[in-house]
Design a protein around this motif. Sequence first.
Motif, PDB file in Angstrom:
ATOM      1  N   SER A  95      38.036  56.354 119.368  1.00  0.00           N
ATOM      2  CA  SER A  95      39.167  56.275 118.437  1.00  0.00           C
ATOM      3  C   SER A  95      40.464  56.636 119.138  1.00  0.00           C
ATOM      4  O   SER A  95      40.469  57.410 120.093  1.00  0.00           O
ATOM      5  N   VAL A  96      41.551  56.069 118.624  1.00  0.00           N
ATOM      6  CA  VAL A  96      42.892  56.402 119.093  1.00  0.00           C
ATOM      7  C   VAL A  96      43.728  56.867 117.909  1.00  0.00           C
ATOM      8  O   VAL A  96      43.446  56.530 116.759  1.00  0.00           O
ATOM      9  N   LEU A  97      44.761  57.640 118.219  1.00  0.00           N
ATOM     10  CA  LEU A  97      45.719  58.112 117.236  1.00  0.00           C
ATOM     11  C   LEU A  97      47.061  57.495 117.598  1.00  0.00           C
ATOM     12  O   LEU A  97      47.484  57.566 118.745  1.00  0.00           O
ATOM     13  N   VAL A  98      47.687  56.853 116.616  1.00  0.00           N
ATOM     14  CA  VAL A  98      48.974  56.190 116.807  1.00  0.00           C
ATOM     15  C   VAL A  98      49.931  56.711 115.737  1.00  0.00           C
ATOM     16  O   VAL A  98      49.542  56.853 114.575  1.00  0.00           O
ATOM     17  N   VAL A  99      51.177  56.978 116.132  1.00  0.00           N
ATOM     18  CA  VAL A  99      52.165  57.512 115.198  1.00  0.00           C
ATOM     19  C   VAL A  99      53.299  56.499 115.038  1.00  0.00           C
ATOM     20  O   VAL A  99      53.850  56.014 116.024  1.00  0.00           O
ATOM     21  N   VAL A 100      53.632  56.180 113.767  1.00  0.00           N
ATOM     22  CA  VAL A 100      54.626  55.145 113.459  1.00  0.00           C
ATOM     23  C   VAL A 100      55.724  55.737 112.577  1.00  0.00           C
ATOM     24  O   VAL A 100      55.442  56.339 111.533  1.00  0.00           O
ATOM     25  N   ARG A 154      60.046  48.572 110.783  1.00  0.00           N
ATOM     26  CA  ARG A 154      59.741  47.417 109.939  1.00  0.00           C
ATOM     27  C   ARG A 154      58.255  47.071 109.972  1.00  0.00           C
ATOM     28  O   ARG A 154      57.754  46.405 109.083  1.00  0.00           O
ATOM     29  N   CYS A 155      57.549  47.525 110.972  1.00  0.00           N
ATOM     30  CA  CYS A 155      56.120  47.241 111.090  1.00  0.00           C
ATOM     31  C   CYS A 155      55.256  48.276 110.362  1.00  0.00           C
ATOM     32  O   CYS A 155      54.058  48.084 110.200  1.00  0.00           O
ATOM     33  N   ARG A 156      55.856  49.341 109.890  1.00  0.00           N
ATOM     34  CA  ARG A 156      55.078  50.386 109.230  1.00  0.00           C
ATOM     35  C   ARG A 156      54.369  49.856 107.992  1.00  0.00           C
ATOM     36  O   ARG A 156      53.177  50.103 107.785  1.00  0.00           O
ATOM     37  N   GLU A 157      55.067  49.131 107.144  1.00  0.00           N
ATOM     38  CA  GLU A 157      54.473  48.613 105.904  1.00  0.00           C
ATOM     39  C   GLU A 157      53.249  47.729 106.185  1.00  0.00           C
ATOM     40  O   GLU A 157      52.182  47.971 105.608  1.00  0.00           O
ATOM     41  N   PRO A 158      53.350  46.734 107.063  1.00  0.00           N
ATOM     42  CA  PRO A 158      52.137  45.948 107.368  1.00  0.00           C
ATOM     43  C   PRO A 158      51.006  46.807 107.942  1.00  0.00           C
ATOM     44  O   PRO A 158      49.835  46.586 107.616  1.00  0.00           O
ATOM     45  N   LEU A 159      51.335  47.790 108.779  1.00  0.00           N
ATOM     46  CA  LEU A 159      50.294  48.637 109.350  1.00  0.00           C
ATOM     47  C   LEU A 159      49.606  49.500 108.292  1.00  0.00           C
ATOM     48  O   LEU A 159      48.410  49.769 108.389  1.00  0.00           O
ATOM     49  N   THR A 160      50.341  49.933 107.279  1.00  0.00           N
ATOM     50  CA  THR A 160      49.729  50.771 106.248  1.00  0.00           C
ATOM     51  C   THR A 160      48.887  49.955 105.269  1.00  0.00           C
ATOM     52  O   THR A 160      48.166  50.533 104.456  1.00  0.00           O
ATOM     53  N   HIS A 161      48.968  48.631 105.344  1.00  0.00           N
ATOM     54  CA  HIS A 161      48.177  47.770 104.463  1.00  0.00           C
ATOM     55  C   HIS A 161      47.145  46.931 105.224  1.00  0.00           C
ATOM     56  O   HIS A 161      46.502  46.072 104.635  1.00  0.00           O
ATOM     57  N   CYS A 162      46.982  47.174 106.506  1.00  0.00           N
ATOM     58  CA  CYS A 162      46.049  46.364 107.288  1.00  0.00           C
ATOM     59  C   CYS A 162      44.692  47.057 107.390  1.00  0.00           C
ATOM     60  O   CYS A 162      44.587  48.262 107.193  1.00  0.00           O
ATOM     61  N   ALA A 163      43.675  46.265 107.707  1.00  0.00           N
ATOM     62  CA  ALA A 163      42.347  46.819 107.948  1.00  0.00           C
ATOM     63  C   ALA A 163      42.122  47.033 109.434  1.00  0.00           C
ATOM     64  O   ALA A 163      41.278  47.829 109.835  1.00  0.00           O
ATOM     65  N   GLU A 164      42.880  46.295 110.265  1.00  0.00           N
ATOM     66  CA  GLU A 164      42.714  46.400 111.712  1.00  0.00           C
ATOM     67  C   GLU A 164      44.046  46.163 112.414  1.00  0.00           C
ATOM     68  O   GLU A 164      44.958  45.563 111.864  1.00  0.00           O
ATOM     69  N   LEU A 172      48.096  56.953 112.197  1.00  0.00           N
ATOM     70  CA  LEU A 172      46.962  56.043 112.047  1.00  0.00           C
ATOM     71  C   LEU A 172      45.865  56.467 113.015  1.00  0.00           C
ATOM     72  O   LEU A 172      46.146  56.682 114.196  1.00  0.00           O
ATOM     73  N   ILE A 173      44.654  56.560 112.523  1.00  0.00           N
ATOM     74  CA  ILE A 173      43.495  56.761 113.384  1.00  0.00           C
ATOM     75  C   ILE A 173      42.774  55.416 113.407  1.00  0.00           C
ATOM     76  O   ILE A 173      42.373  54.901 112.359  1.00  0.00           O
ATOM     77  N   GLY A 174      42.650  54.856 114.598  1.00  0.00           N
ATOM     78  CA  GLY A 174      41.978  53.577 114.744  1.00  0.00           C
ATOM     79  C   GLY A 174      40.661  53.730 115.469  1.00  0.00           C
ATOM     80  O   GLY A 174      40.610  54.286 116.568  1.00  0.00           O
ATOM     81  N   GLU A 175      39.589  53.252 114.846  1.00  0.00           N
ATOM     82  CA  GLU A 175      38.283  53.250 115.499  1.00  0.00           C
ATOM     83  C   GLU A 175      38.207  51.986 116.346  1.00  0.00           C
ATOM     84  O   GLU A 175      38.365  50.866 115.842  1.00  0.00           O
ATOM     85  N   VAL A 176      38.004  52.151 117.634  1.00  0.00           N
ATOM     86  CA  VAL A 176      38.059  51.042 118.583  1.00  0.00           C
ATOM     87  C   VAL A 176      36.789  50.198 118.489  1.00  0.00           C
ATOM     88  O   VAL A 176      35.678  50.712 118.621  1.00  0.00           O
ATOM     89  N   THR A 177      36.975  48.895 118.257  1.00  0.00           N
ATOM     90  CA  THR A 177      35.854  47.964 118.159  1.00  0.00           C
ATOM     91  C   THR A 177      35.759  47.028 119.356  1.00  0.00           C
ATOM     92  O   THR A 177      34.751  46.351 119.536  1.00  0.00           O
ATOM     93  N   ARG A 178      36.828  46.972 120.148  1.00  0.00           N
ATOM     94  CA  ARG A 178      36.844  46.106 121.330  1.00  0.00           C
ATOM     95  C   ARG A 178      37.794  46.718 122.354  1.00  0.00           C
ATOM     96  O   ARG A 178      38.881  47.162 122.003  1.00  0.00           O
ATOM     97  N   THR A 179      37.374  46.715 123.609  1.00  0.00           N
ATOM     98  CA  THR A 179      38.199  47.253 124.692  1.00  0.00           C
ATOM     99  C   THR A 179      38.222  46.268 125.847  1.00  0.00           C
ATOM    100  O   THR A 179      37.173  45.788 126.259  1.00  0.00           O
ATOM    101  N   GLU A 180      39.415  45.980 126.351  1.00  0.00           N
ATOM    102  CA  GLU A 180      39.588  45.179 127.567  1.00  0.00           C
ATOM    103  C   GLU A 180      40.478  45.967 128.508  1.00  0.00           C
ATOM    104  O   GLU A 180      41.512  46.482 128.096  1.00  0.00           O
ATOM    105  N   VAL A 181      40.061  46.068 129.774  1.00  0.00           N
ATOM    106  CA  VAL A 181      40.820  46.827 130.762  1.00  0.00           C
ATOM    107  C   VAL A 181      40.935  46.009 132.037  1.00  0.00           C
ATOM    108  O   VAL A 181      39.940  45.487 132.534  1.00  0.00           O
ATOM    109  N   ARG A 182      42.186  45.875 132.532  1.00  0.00           N
ATOM    110  CA  ARG A 182      42.463  45.265 133.836  1.00  0.00           C
ATOM    111  C   ARG A 182      43.268  46.252 134.648  1.00  0.00           C
ATOM    112  O   ARG A 182      44.065  47.011 134.107  1.00  0.00           O
TER     113      ARG A 182
END
Length: 172
Positions: free
Chosen positions: A56-61, A66-76, A138-148
């Motif tokens: 999981s990651v923690l993100v602060v908005v 202007r992106c806060r509203e969409p982020l508070t209503h999204c599932a991912e 926002l606490i996001g549970e990571v479902t996919r990771t890509e690293v380069r």
Amino acid sequence: MTATENVAAAPPAATFTDAMSRLVSGLAVVTTRQSGGRPCGLLVSSICSYSVDPPSVLVVVDHASRCREPLTHCAEFGVHVLGSAQERTARTFASRGADKFADIAWEWDGAVPRLCAAPIYLRCNVAAMFDHGDHTILIGEVTRTEVREAEPLVFYRRLFDWRLRGNGVRQL
């Protein structure tokens, strides 16, 4: 009067902001889909690993984003940790531009806008969200990771142009 006395005499919010500007942080673009189907994204420096089990990651908005509203209503949402080659991307997503995705290579990863050039991409499901002060956490549970492999882009003292090198930090 010494420099220390000048800082001590500043209002508490200004002193705190100045102190936090001296905390080195990475930069990431957080993306999601707006209710109308268009991509939305913003630059954040307040991001950290939150948990390994589950990943999981923690993100602060900021509430003013202007992106806060969409982020508070999204599932991912997506988290794109930027490398030293993405300074222009950082500036674009830090701006209040109308279409931040116009000159950026991106694609849909399901309902999440994915920036193609980011060295680290984390697709996240929203696990928890709460407000504190003038920000949403926002606490996001990571479902996919890509690293380069890439040198990181670092935010320090309100500047985007710091880069970490194998032998230390250098400002360009």
